[in-house]
Design a protein around this motif. Structure first.
Motif, mmCIF file in Angstrom:
data_model
loop_
_atom_site.group_PDB
_atom_site.id
_atom_site.type_symbol
_atom_site.label_atom_id
_atom_site.label_comp_id
_atom_site.label_asym_id
_atom_site.label_seq_id
_atom_site.Cartn_x
_atom_site.Cartn_y
_atom_site.Cartn_z
ATOM 1 N N HIS A 26 0.911 -1.148 0.117
ATOM 2 C CA HIS A 26 0.034 -0.041 0.201
ATOM 3 C C HIS A 26 0.981 1.189 0.100
ATOM 4 C CE1 HIS A 26 -3.527 -2.361 0.609
ATOM 5 N NE2 HIS A 26 -3.164 -3.104 1.434
ATOM 6 N N ALA A 27 0.362 2.121 -0.918
ATOM 7 C CA ALA A 27 1.186 3.617 -0.999
ATOM 8 C C ALA A 27 0.190 4.759 -0.658
ATOM 9 C CB ALA A 27 1.750 3.890 -2.528
ATOM 10 N N HIS A 32 -1.849 1.042 -4.551
ATOM 11 C CA HIS A 32 -1.284 -0.021 -4.174
ATOM 12 C C HIS A 32 -0.275 -0.756 -5.670
ATOM 13 C CE1 HIS A 32 -5.075 -2.284 -5.103
ATOM 14 N NE2 HIS A 32 -4.243 -2.877 -5.488
ATOM 15 N N SER A 33 0.623 -1.704 -5.145
ATOM 16 C CA SER A 33 1.187 -2.401 -6.326
ATOM 17 C C SER A 33 1.299 -3.895 -5.721
ATOM 18 C CB SER A 33 2.442 -1.639 -6.598
ATOM 19 O OG SER A 33 3.434 -1.610 -5.559
ATOM 20 N N PHE A 34 2.130 -4.771 -6.489
ATOM 21 C CA PHE A 34 1.910 -6.103 -6.135
ATOM 22 C C PHE A 34 3.676 -6.453 -6.086
ATOM 23 C CE2 PHE A 34 -2.183 -5.736 -7.044
ATOM 24 C CZ PHE A 34 -3.092 -6.191 -5.934
ATOM 25 N N GLU A 35 4.205 -6.948 -5.123
ATOM 26 C CA GLU A 35 5.727 -7.410 -5.118
ATOM 27 C C GLU A 35 5.735 -8.801 -5.768
ATOM 28 O OE1 GLU A 35 7.637 -6.591 -1.358
ATOM 29 O OE2 GLU A 35 7.670 -4.517 -2.166
ATOM 30 N N THR A 36 6.877 -9.079 -6.177
ATOM 31 C CA THR A 36 7.309 -10.501 -6.436
ATOM 32 C C THR A 36 7.461 -11.302 -5.159
ATOM 33 O OG1 THR A 36 8.300 -9.672 -8.572
ATOM 34 C CG2 THR A 36 8.863 -11.909 -7.876
ATOM 35 N N PRO A 37 7.139 -12.370 -5.204
ATOM 36 C CA PRO A 37 7.198 -13.317 -3.875
ATOM 37 C C PRO A 37 8.934 -13.630 -3.659
ATOM 38 C CG PRO A 37 5.608 -14.326 -5.136
ATOM 39 C CD PRO A 37 6.219 -13.231 -5.995
ATOM 40 N N THR A 38 9.408 -13.556 -2.633
ATOM 41 C CA THR A 38 10.880 -13.665 -2.339
ATOM 42 C C THR A 38 11.295 -15.056 -2.666
ATOM 43 O OG1 THR A 38 10.391 -14.159 0.097
ATOM 44 C CG2 THR A 38 11.113 -11.958 -0.516
ATOM 45 N N THR A 39 10.415 -16.046 -2.251
ATOM 46 C CA THR A 39 10.752 -17.405 -2.692
ATOM 47 C C THR A 39 9.542 -18.400 -2.881
ATOM 48 O OG1 THR A 39 10.619 -17.983 -0.345
ATOM 49 C CG2 THR A 39 12.808 -17.821 -0.914
ATOM 50 N N CYS A 40 9.730 -19.430 -3.466
ATOM 51 C CA CYS A 40 8.443 -20.357 -4.134
ATOM 52 C C CYS A 40 8.236 -20.953 -2.828
ATOM 53 C CB CYS A 40 8.824 -21.035 -5.285
ATOM 54 S SG CYS A 40 7.585 -22.117 -5.915
ATOM 55 N N GLY A 41 6.857 -21.170 -2.807
ATOM 56 C CA GLY A 41 6.153 -21.925 -1.778
ATOM 57 C C GLY A 41 6.339 -23.480 -2.094
ATOM 58 N N GLY A 42 6.839 -23.817 -3.134
ATOM 59 C CA GLY A 42 6.670 -25.198 -3.645
ATOM 60 C C GLY A 42 8.252 -25.731 -3.659
ATOM 61 N N CYS A 43 8.964 -24.861 -4.334
ATOM 62 C CA CYS A 43 10.370 -25.577 -4.588
ATOM 63 C C CYS A 43 11.705 -24.793 -3.679
ATOM 64 C CB CYS A 43 10.536 -25.605 -5.831
ATOM 65 S SG CYS A 43 10.851 -24.186 -6.779
ATOM 66 N N GLY A 44 11.378 -23.543 -3.350
ATOM 67 C CA GLY A 44 12.219 -22.636 -2.811
ATOM 68 C C GLY A 44 12.913 -21.601 -3.463
ATOM 69 N N GLU A 45 12.989 -21.879 -4.643
ATOM 70 C CA GLU A 45 13.709 -21.028 -5.928
ATOM 71 C C GLU A 45 13.035 -19.518 -5.505
ATOM 72 O OE1 GLU A 45 16.465 -21.796 -7.818
ATOM 73 O OE2 GLU A 45 16.415 -23.470 -7.000
ATOM 74 N N SER A 46 13.967 -18.801 -6.233
ATOM 75 C CA SER A 46 13.692 -17.355 -6.134
ATOM 76 C C SER A 46 13.462 -16.509 -7.434
ATOM 77 C CB SER A 46 14.474 -16.698 -5.001
ATOM 78 O OG SER A 46 15.716 -16.586 -5.663
ATOM 79 N N THR A 47 13.369 -17.171 -8.529
ATOM 80 C CA THR A 47 13.329 -16.610 -9.839
ATOM 81 C C THR A 47 12.088 -16.697 -10.428
ATOM 82 O OG1 THR A 47 15.722 -17.167 -10.149
ATOM 83 C CG2 THR A 47 14.321 -16.330 -12.089
ATOM 84 N N PHE A 48 11.328 -15.549 -10.710
ATOM 85 C CA PHE A 48 9.861 -15.435 -10.929
ATOM 86 C C PHE A 48 9.697 -14.675 -12.071
ATOM 87 C CE2 PHE A 48 9.634 -16.408 -6.645
ATOM 88 C CZ PHE A 48 8.576 -17.148 -6.176
#
Length: 59
Positions: A26-27, A32-48
């Motif tokens: 929220h600004a 508001h805007s949407f941030e990229t997740p920091t890590t994947c909930g499935g595999c733990g990687e961080s590239t989206f």
């Protein structure tokens, strides 16, 4: 006037292709805007890749 909810941005994990909803930020002024997740909930990687760009993405 009725409030129309905005659909969150979606992000695809480049490793396992699970789709995640972006985290709302929220600004001032109610925007508001949407941030990229920091890590994947499935595999733990961080590239989206943003969902709208996935079809054009080349890994």
């Amino acid at each position: 006037m009725a409030h129309i909810p905005e659909e969150p941005k979606r992000f695809v994990c480049e490793n396992c292709q699970i789709i995640h909803a972006g985290t709302p930020v929220h600004a001032s002024g109610g925007d508001h805007s949407f941030e990229t997740p920091t890590t994947c909930g499935g595999c733990g990687e961080s590239t989206f890749v943003e969902f709208t760009d996935w079809v054009h993405h080349h890994a």
